[in-house]
Design an enzyme around this catalytic site. Structure first.
Site, PDB file in Angstrom:
ATOM      1  N   ARG A  16     -19.161   6.989 -22.749  1.00  0.00           N
ATOM      2  CA  ARG A  16     -19.348   8.276 -22.071  1.00  0.00           C
ATOM      3  C   ARG A  16     -18.942   8.252 -20.596  1.00  0.00           C
ATOM      4  NH1 ARG A  16     -25.342   9.158 -24.092  1.00  0.00           N
ATOM      5  NH2 ARG A  16     -25.091   6.930 -24.488  1.00  0.00           N
ATOM      6  N   TYR A 384       5.537  -4.505  15.873  1.00  0.00           N
ATOM      7  CA  TYR A 384       6.302  -4.666  14.635  1.00  0.00           C
ATOM      8  C   TYR A 384       7.762  -4.364  14.897  1.00  0.00           C
ATOM      9  CZ  TYR A 384       7.314  -4.011   9.631  1.00  0.00           C
ATOM     10  OH  TYR A 384       7.820  -4.108   8.358  1.00  0.00           O
ATOM     11  N   ALA A 420       3.426   3.258  35.090  1.00  0.00           N
ATOM     12  CA  ALA A 420       3.393   4.261  34.025  1.00  0.00           C
ATOM     13  C   ALA A 420       4.786   4.492  33.474  1.00  0.00           C
ATOM     14  CB  ALA A 420       2.815   5.568  34.574  1.00  0.00           C
TER      15      ALA A 420
HETATM   16 CA    CA Z   1     -28.215   3.568 -23.368  1.00  0.00          CA
END
Ligand code: CA
Ligand code: UD1
Length: 457
Positions: A16, A384, A420
């Site tokens: 079930r 990366y 910056a």
């Molecule tokens: Ca049962």
């Protein structure tokens, strides 16, 4: 003291659930159903035998050699399942039999079962409960004196018997000797042609051996058969976990929307705000404020940590750290004491030293950042190159100006200053100023002429 051993039945398919995963491996508050059952019996029984069948390999993989296994090739009933474990059982002592799908059981319930068992001098004791909806369960038929007379399966029951609201929870305590004696006499002459474990009780009754029934709160023995019951059990378990935490000194503004997995530790005076999820192997220290809307998984937080509207996985945060709103800490992130991570910051596999600040709009990956460093808004660690990840080292007290790209592999010395807008591709010595941007030119009085041309064009 008598030897105690537990047998947990987990060979059934669990049709079930409509799932490719064996039923007992479905999770409730972060732990498998079977894991909850094993946790409940563990304080009483060091030795546990799990009867496996359907999905046996996955179950063995999940629990390894923390338990012993008995294999039930074909699922011929609960009695047949126990027969498979019988050769592993000692000749005497106590045997708890439980189902792998009753995750709400507690050690206290099992202890009370043993108390009743011993008080009555029983050969077998079954845990029963009165339920609001008994359909599907075996019913407890009692004699006029109130003793157990038999257990009748739902499908074998008469209309009258079906009205009985006391059910068999599927939890038992047996004297090993009595169990060994009775198992060989089980027959499968019932509507399902199964060997019923419940018939062992019948056999013991007929032999005049005492059999007792111990009644308990139905919520504690709720069996999971489908995903609706799984959700129902999760709600009950969550409430139990939350209540325990609140009684131990944790504040929850709204327990209904606070999700804490089984086994998570939270210190006193910590406040969990609505929409907080503390998952997996997570520990939160004292005096923290977590949430609202925060997910923390497999992480360790110290004390006085503040996390708002953020996602944290596999990370370690020391005391007095502040995170968010809207930060994402990915695995292997370590924030030392006093670190501040602000909004729209993602950090992966990086170590950020004491007192450093990454207040806004940054990505930091594979980096070792020293103490009292300031990463300006928009700092990106370019870790990366399309093929490989590289490491970036940033020394103590460095200042990285806004909107800088730090292209790894890279090392920036202590006390350096990156202007910056720089793209830094070469190592920066300690105390140096790095400028890695196009030099600005100003053209005198050009602005008005420039605008005029635009309009004419
Ligand atoms: Ca049962
Ligand atoms: C069983 C009881 C019923 C009780 C109910 C409680 C019997 C005959 N009936 O019924 O009285 O009210 O549990 O939930 O015992 N299993 C195996 N091998 C098998 C069959 C079952 O390992 O061959 C395991 C299942 O995986 C499950 C447990 O035993 O964990 C219970 O089996 P299930 O088929 O659900 O029994 P019920 O029919 O619900």
């Amino acid at each position: 003291m008598q030897q105690r051993i537990a047998v947990i039945l987990a060979a059934g398919e669990g049709k079930r659930m409509k799932s490719s995963l064996p039923k007992v491996l479905h999770r409730l508050c972060g732990r498998t159903l079977l894991g909850h059952v094993l946790g409940a019996v563990d304080p009483l029984c060091a030795e546990k035998i799990v009867v496996v069948g359907h999905g046996a390999d996955s179950v063995r993989k999940e629990f390894g050699d923390s338990v012993r296994y008995a294999h039930q090739e074909r699922q011929l009933g609960t009695g047949h399942a126990v027969m498979q474990a019988a050769p592993l059982l000692p000749p005497s002592g106590l045997v708890f039999v439980l189902c792998g799908d009753t995750p709400l059981l507690t050690v206290d319930v099992l202890r009370s079962l043993q108390v009743v068992h011993e008080e009555r001098g029983a050969a077998a004791t079954v845990l029963t409960s009165r339920v609001p909806e008994a359909t599907g369960y075996g019913r407890i038929v009692r004699d006029t004196a109130g003793g157990l007379s038999r257990i009748i399966e739902d499908r074998d029951a008469t209309g009258e018997e079906r009205k009985i609201d006391e059910i068999n929870t599927g939890v038992y305590l047996f004297e090993a000797a009595a169990l060994h004696d009775a198992l060989p006499s089980l027959r499968n002459d019932n509507s399902q042609e199964e060997y019923y474990l419940t018939d062992v009780l019948q056999i013991l009754l007929q032999k005049g051996l005492a059999v007792a029934a111990c009644v308990n709160d139905w919520r504690l023995a709720l069996g999971i058969n489908d995903r609706a019951q799984l959700a129902e059990a999760e709600t009950l378990l969550r409430a139990r976990i939350n209540t325990q935490l609140m009684l131990s000194g944790v504040t929850m503004v709204d327990p209904e929307t606070t999700y804490v997995d089984a086994g998570v530790h939270v210190g006193r005076e910590t406040v969990l705000l609505p929409g907080t999820l503390l998952l997996g192997h997570t520990t939160v220290g004292e005096g923290c404020a977590i949430g609202p809307h925060t997910e923390i998984r497999d992480s360790v937080l110290g004390s006085s940590v503040v996390v708002r509207h953020s996602v944290i996985t596999g990370s370690v945060l020391d005391d007095d750290v502040s995170v968010g709103p809207f930060a994402h800490l990915r695995p292997e992130t370590r924030l030392h004491t006093g670190v501040k991570v602000g909004d729209f910051v993602e950090i992966k596999k990086s170590d950020i030293g004491r007192g450093s600040k990454i207040p806004h709009l940054s990505y930091v990956g594979d980096a070792e950042v020293g103490c009292d460093v300031n990463l300006g808004a928009g700092t990106i660690v370019v870790n990366y190159d399309g093929r490989q990840k590289h490491v970036t080292r940033i020394g103590d007290r460095t200042f990285i100006g806004c909107n800088s790209n730090l292209v790894a592999p890279l090392s920036i010395g202590e006390g350096a200053f990156v202007a910056a807008g720089s793209t830094v591709t070469r190592d920066v010595p300690a105390e140096a100023l790095a400028l890695g941007r196009v030099r600005q030119i100003n053209k005198e009085k050009m602005a008005a002429r420039f605008l005029q041309r635009e309009e004419e064009g």
